[in-house]
Design a protein around this motif. Structure first.
Motif, PDB file in Angstrom:
ATOM      1  N   ASP A   1      -9.971  -1.811   5.691  1.00 41.70           N
ATOM      2  CA  ASP A   1     -10.811  -2.532   4.740  1.00 41.70           C
ATOM      3  C   ASP A   1      -9.936  -3.332   3.770  1.00 41.70           C
ATOM      4  OD1 ASP A   1     -13.675  -1.573   2.668  1.00 41.70           O
ATOM      5  OD2 ASP A   1     -12.583  -3.466   2.825  1.00 41.70           O
ATOM      6  N   PRO A   2     -10.055  -4.674   3.750  1.00 40.49           N
ATOM      7  CA  PRO A   2      -9.222  -5.475   2.844  1.00 40.49           C
ATOM      8  C   PRO A   2      -9.504  -5.210   1.372  1.00 40.49           C
ATOM      9  CG  PRO A   2     -10.878  -6.847   3.910  1.00 40.49           C
ATOM     10  CD  PRO A   2     -10.913  -5.520   4.590  1.00 40.49           C
ATOM     11  N   ASP A   3     -10.677  -4.636   1.074  1.00 42.25           N
ATOM     12  CA  ASP A   3     -11.033  -4.355  -0.314  1.00 42.25           C
ATOM     13  C   ASP A   3     -10.728  -2.919  -0.724  1.00 42.25           C
ATOM     14  OD1 ASP A   3     -13.942  -6.379   0.239  1.00 42.25           O
ATOM     15  OD2 ASP A   3     -12.040  -6.955  -0.702  1.00 42.25           O
TER      16      ASP A   3
ATOM     17  N   ARG B   1     -11.144   3.351   6.077  1.00 39.08           N
ATOM     18  CA  ARG B   1     -11.220   2.322   5.037  1.00 39.08           C
ATOM     19  C   ARG B   1      -9.821   1.916   4.582  1.00 39.08           C
ATOM     20  NH1 ARG B   1     -13.760   1.898  -0.952  1.00 39.08           N
ATOM     21  NH2 ARG B   1     -13.870  -0.365  -0.915  1.00 39.08           N
TER      22      ARG B   1
ATOM     23  N   HIS C   1       0.832  -1.200   0.000  1.00 41.14           N
ATOM     24  CA  HIS C   1       0.000   0.000   0.000  1.00 41.14           C
ATOM     25  C   HIS C   1       0.867   1.250   0.000  1.00 41.14           C
ATOM     26  CE1 HIS C   1      -2.767  -3.119   1.301  1.00 41.14           C
ATOM     27  NE2 HIS C   1      -3.762  -2.319   1.001  1.00 41.14           N
TER      28      HIS C   1
ATOM     29  N   LEU D   1      -9.055   0.208 -10.943  1.00 43.48           N
ATOM     30  CA  LEU D   1      -9.836   0.420  -9.722  1.00 43.48           C
ATOM     31  C   LEU D   1     -11.076   1.243 -10.027  1.00 43.48           C
ATOM     32  CD1 LEU D   1      -6.833   1.403  -7.431  1.00 43.48           C
ATOM     33  CD2 LEU D   1      -7.978  -0.825  -7.480  1.00 43.48           C
TER      34      LEU D   1
END
Length: 616
Positions: free
Chosen positions: A504-506, A500, A455, A479
């Motif tokens: 948030d994994p998504d 998020r 990330h 995306l």
């Protein structure tokens, strides 16, 4: 003198020396041997655990190679020593005698397991004794070789280990260290210490200036020739120490000229450029004659096996067989069935020719933050806009006093925006790709980070640029949206973005942020990359922004990538940051404008004019 018989010794290349272990507190035993006490470390070794041998982090004293070898040679014959210490005493003496391969082969055959207990790259097996002795032989003379070459860098232990591996390669190999671990520096040291040149570096066009600057910075004695642009010609006899740097497009067009030279080392940077075996660049690279062929790539090669085959077939022709045979033996069994036997066979073949280290594996030797300056080039459109802006401003004049300060500020802002993207500086909107060297380079880096499952935070000081990036990256990374946190958003919306991204994994792997709005108070430790898209004059502001990810909860090494457009005002800012002189060392806010405004027109023009070397 009593010697501690329980003390074991193992050469640990990535630690840059010998690990002494086998006792709960080995420091006193190390002193008793007459060795420097070194530093405390926990080394990844294979050690007995009941009826089995397994990996463990073992308390050790690590003594640097140059200090350990003389002390090992001096250990008396009648000393009561563990077999591992006896083996390394013998190795040190063989090095001193300049012994040949047969003597080292005999030692490898008799070496006890404890002497080579260091784990391999996969952390599931110990290093083979002959391979470890080979690395020792390559490493032993590195310090003297680096001194002779005049290298201006202090290599970390794992970088010395990588250089030793490169030095000992027979034919070629792939240095696949993770992004940010210094592949370029390791390659430069190899080039500088090899006397069988000239050498050839092939890289993306956008990195030509970066390679030139890095060579000049770390190896100032090395003659550098950039083979690029109209009128290029490799004429006359090149000195053996010369490094020729060229781009993949030139490799394709000038294949005949480049294949007509017998190179010492061929370095293929960003080797994903040759991942397609049918591409012209791949075919041209395969035709280059070189004693050693090195591919550099930070992309995890095991995820794309046929791309790996293409790269390795250039560096080590024939090693993996034909493409059809490779598919049959490796690619299909691994992809379709997850075959462990095929994976192990492939590892065995690649082991001597591929080196991959990740930040997590070498984190004990790395600082908490790594800094990487990423040189970018201007496109033709950017270069024309930049030159026009400078010429128009100096043609109109700056006036004096407050008026001069205001006009200098306006010009600086325009030049920074042109470096970001012509659209931000008022050019016609539309397709963004290919119009900004910086945008193209940032997109490549962020795609690689996302592919690695990591990330990134991307900071820009301009809201308009953040919106352009959000639009562009969403399409390029596939995306739905790339979030952009800026000062115009309600606090609740900002909080949802942070929540998020963190949990948030998504969530999208990239979060865009306004430098000022997001420079304080946020915890974004999920990111292990920070990318500064444009430069702020005061380095403390950038540092505060980077610290959004460098906080409690960050378990991985953070790499801070700073994009710098070569030959422009950004290059000037970067030099000021590095030298801690002039503007970057003393200013805050906008006082840098006052400092520049105080320069005479001739001096100011020298700072702001475009260096053509930064144009691709």
């Amino acid at each position: 003198m009593e010697f501690p018989g329980e003390l074991q010794a193992t050469f640990v290349p990535d630690e840059g020396g010998f690990a002494f272990w086998g006792l709960a507190e080995p420091v006193e035993a190390v002193r008793a041997l007459g060795l420097p006490e070194g530093r405390a470390a926990e080394c990844a070794l294979a050690v007995p655990d009941g009826d089995r041998v397994g990996p463990a982090r073992v308390p050790s004293r690590v003594v640097e190679l140059d200090a350990a070898l003389p002390a090992l040679r001096a250990l008396p014959e009648d000393a009561r020593l563990a077999d591992s210490l006896r083996a390394w005493r013998r190795a040190a003496r063989l090095l001193d005698d300049d012994a040949g391969d047969p003597e080292f082969a005999d030692l490898a055959a008799a070496m006890p397991a404890a002497a080579h207990a260091v784990l391999d790259a996969e952390q599931d097996a110990i290093r083979a004794p002959d391979a470890l002795l080979g690395l020792l032989r390559s490493s032993a003379g590195l310090g003297r070789a680096l001194d002779r070459a005049g290298i201006h860098a202090e290599l970390r232990p794992y970088q010395r280990s990588g250089l030793a591996w490169l030095t000992g390669l027979a034919g070629g190999g792939v240095l696949a260290d993770e992004m940010g671990l210094g592949k370029t520096l390791q390659a430069i040291c190899l080039l500088a210490t090899r006397e069988d040149g000239p050498h050839l570096v092939v890289c993306p066009t956008s990195l030509l200036g970066n390679w030139r600057r890095e060579l000049e910075k770390f190896s100032p004695r090395t003659p550098v020739v950039v083979h690029h642009g109209p009128g290029r010609e490799l004429s006359g006899e090149l000195e053996p120490s010369t490094v020729v740097v060229t781009g993949y497009p030139v490799l394709r067009t000038d294949t005949a000229a480049l294949t007509g030279i017998g190179w010492g080392v061929l370095v293929l940077d960003e080797a994903q450029q040759i991942k397609n075996p049918t591409a012209q660049a791949t075919r041209a690279a395969a035709r280059i004659t070189a004693r050693t062929r090195i591919a550099l790539t930070g992309t995890p090669v095991e995820n794309h096996l046929e791309e790996l085959w293409s790269i390795v077939t250039v560096t080590n022709p024939g090693l993996l067989g034909s493409r059809a045979r490779f598919r049959e033996r490796f690619a299909n069994p691994i992809r379709q069935r997850g075959s462990a036997s095929a994976t192990n066979r492939l590892r065995g073949l690649l082991g001597p020719h591929l080196l991959r280290r990740t930040k997590s594996e070498v984190a004990t030797d790395l600082p908490e933050k790594l800094y990487a300056t990423v040189a970018c080039t201007l496109t033709g459109e950017q270069a024309r806009a930049y030159t026009r802006a400078v010429d128009r401003a100096f043609g109109d004049g700056f006036g004096s006093g407050i008026e001069r300060r205001g006009r200098v500020l306006a010009l600086l802002t325009t030049l920074k925006q042109i470096c970001n993207h012509p659209v931000q500086a008022g050019a016609e909107d539309g397709e963004l790709t290919g119009r900004s060297g910086k945008l193209d380079r940032a997109t490549e880096m962020l795609a690689e980070i996302a592919d690695d499952g990591e990330h990134a935070l991307v900071f820009t000081q301009y809201r308009e640029m953040g919106e352009l990036l959000a639009r562009h990256l969403a399409g390029q990374l596939g995306l739905d949206t790339v979030p952009f946190l800026h000062g115009g958003l309600p606090v609740a919306q900002r909080d949802r973005m942070v929540e998020r991204f963190q949990h948030d994994p998504d969530a999208a792997p990239v979060l865009l942020l306004s430098l000022r709005a997001a420079g304080f108070g946020l915890n974004l430790s999920r990111a292990n990359h920070v990318l500064h898209y444009d430069r702020w004059w005061n380095p403390a502001v950038e540092e505060q922004a980077s610290d959004r990810a460098h906080r409690i909860g960050q378990r991985r090494t953070l790499t801070v990538h700073t994009l710098v457009t070569a030959g422009t005002i950004e290059d000037y800012i970067a030099r000021m940051h590095e030298s801690k002189r002039a503007l970057a060392g003393v200013v805050s806010g906008e006082s840098e404008v006052s400092a520049l405004a105080e320069l005479g027109d001739e001096e100011l023009h020298e700072v702001l004019r475009l260096d053509p070397a930064g144009v691709r």
